[in-house]
Design a protein around this motif. Structure first.
Motif, PDB file in Angstrom:
ATOM      1  N   SER A  41      53.080  37.407  64.826  1.00 29.20           N
ATOM      2  CA  SER A  41      52.325  36.567  65.751  1.00 29.20           C
ATOM      3  C   SER A  41      53.242  35.734  66.630  1.00 29.20           C
ATOM      4  CB  SER A  41      51.363  35.660  64.983  1.00 29.20           C
ATOM      5  OG  SER A  41      52.100  34.796  64.140  1.00 29.20           O
ATOM      6  N   SER A  83      55.212  37.566  71.734  1.00 31.69           N
ATOM      7  CA  SER A  83      54.229  37.579  72.817  1.00 31.69           C
ATOM      8  C   SER A  83      54.530  38.736  73.766  1.00 31.69           C
ATOM      9  CB  SER A  83      54.234  36.246  73.569  1.00 31.69           C
ATOM     10  OG  SER A  83      55.508  36.019  74.137  1.00 31.69           O
ATOM     11  N   ARG A 116      52.791  47.083  63.941  1.00 37.81           N
ATOM     12  CA  ARG A 116      51.725  47.199  64.951  1.00 37.81           C
ATOM     13  C   ARG A 116      52.094  46.686  66.348  1.00 37.81           C
ATOM     14  NH1 ARG A 116      46.857  49.016  62.925  1.00 37.81           N
ATOM     15  NH2 ARG A 116      46.712  48.917  60.687  1.00 37.81           N
ATOM     16  N   LEU A 117      53.390  46.476  66.612  1.00 40.19           N
ATOM     17  CA  LEU A 117      53.766  46.040  67.950  1.00 40.19           C
ATOM     18  C   LEU A 117      53.499  47.144  68.973  1.00 40.19           C
ATOM     19  CD1 LEU A 117      54.791  43.918  69.849  1.00 40.19           C
ATOM     20  CD2 LEU A 117      57.136  44.605  69.286  1.00 40.19           C
ATOM     21  N   GLN A 138      51.102  49.315  68.932  1.00 40.45           N
ATOM     22  CA  GLN A 138      49.666  49.282  69.202  1.00 40.45           C
ATOM     23  C   GLN A 138      49.315  48.092  70.083  1.00 40.45           C
ATOM     24  OE1 GLN A 138      47.271  49.851  65.715  1.00 40.45           O
ATOM     25  NE2 GLN A 138      45.389  49.256  66.749  1.00 40.45           N
ATOM     26  N   ARG A 139      49.923  46.948  69.819  1.00 35.74           N
ATOM     27  CA  ARG A 139      49.683  45.760  70.660  1.00 35.74           C
ATOM     28  C   ARG A 139      50.138  46.002  72.092  1.00 35.74           C
ATOM     29  NH1 ARG A 139      52.379  40.703  68.418  1.00 35.74           N
ATOM     30  NH2 ARG A 139      51.433  39.854  70.304  1.00 35.74           N
ATOM     31  N   ALA A 188      47.831  46.036  75.444  1.00 27.61           N
ATOM     32  CA  ALA A 188      48.159  45.206  76.609  1.00 27.61           C
ATOM     33  C   ALA A 188      48.259  46.067  77.868  1.00 27.61           C
ATOM     34  CB  ALA A 188      49.458  44.446  76.362  1.00 27.61           C
TER      35      ALA A 188
END
Length: 161
Positions: A2, A5, A96-97, A99-100, A104
């Motif tokens: 988390s 960003s 999961r970066l 996927q993030r 985005a």
């Protein structure tokens, strides 16, 4: 995770973005011919053709990059987003970066062009990447294959017409 960003790349990110994409090329066993100037021109020149998102921690270190471009599909009747490169630092893979970053990309593409789908290419031999994309819902196109015209063949295209 988390504390990481995701934001659009800015001109000051060019060197770090190209370094990340160079690492992706090395990981894939590909040549990496893009220079920092090439990335700067493609992303921030007078007619940008490439967009990039960067994932970074509070320390400012870039941990992930997604490079993408819009295209129009008559099959879908809408704009799609072609993700040309997706890189996540090997130290944080599996969190999961990726996927993030793809989520985005979708948000950015939908906002900018009302894009309704994402397309990307995966090497047949890259089973780990294929499994990742399938796990989040990508479906391999059985009826199409990417083909490339480049180099001497591209230069002689006009001569053949």
């Amino acid at each position: 995770m988390s504390d990481i960003s995701i934001r659009p790349a800015v001109p000051g990110d060019v060197e770090a973005v190209n370094r990340a994409l160079s690492q992706l090329s090395a990981d894939m066993g590909d040549a990496h011919k893009a220079s920092d100037a090439d990335i700067a021109r493609a992303c921030f020149g007078p007619a940008p053709v490439l967009h990039a998102l960067v994932a970074s921690g509070v320390d400012g270190k870039i941990n992930g990059v997604a490079a993408y471009s819009p295209f129009f599909s008559t099959v879908y009747g809408s704009v799609g987003i072609y993700v040309s490169d997706l890189w996540v630092d090997e130290k944080i893979r599996g969190q999961r970066l990726g996927q993030r970053l793809l989520a985005a990309v979708h948000r950015a593409g939908h906002e900018a062009w009302e894009a309704s789908f994402i397309r990307l290419g995966v090497y047949h031999a890259n089973s780990r990447a294929r499994a990742f994309y399938e796990r989040i819902g990508f479906v391999a196109a059985e009826d199409t294959e990417f083909m490339t015209l480049a180099g001497d063949a591209l230069r002689s295209l006009g001569e053949k017409a």
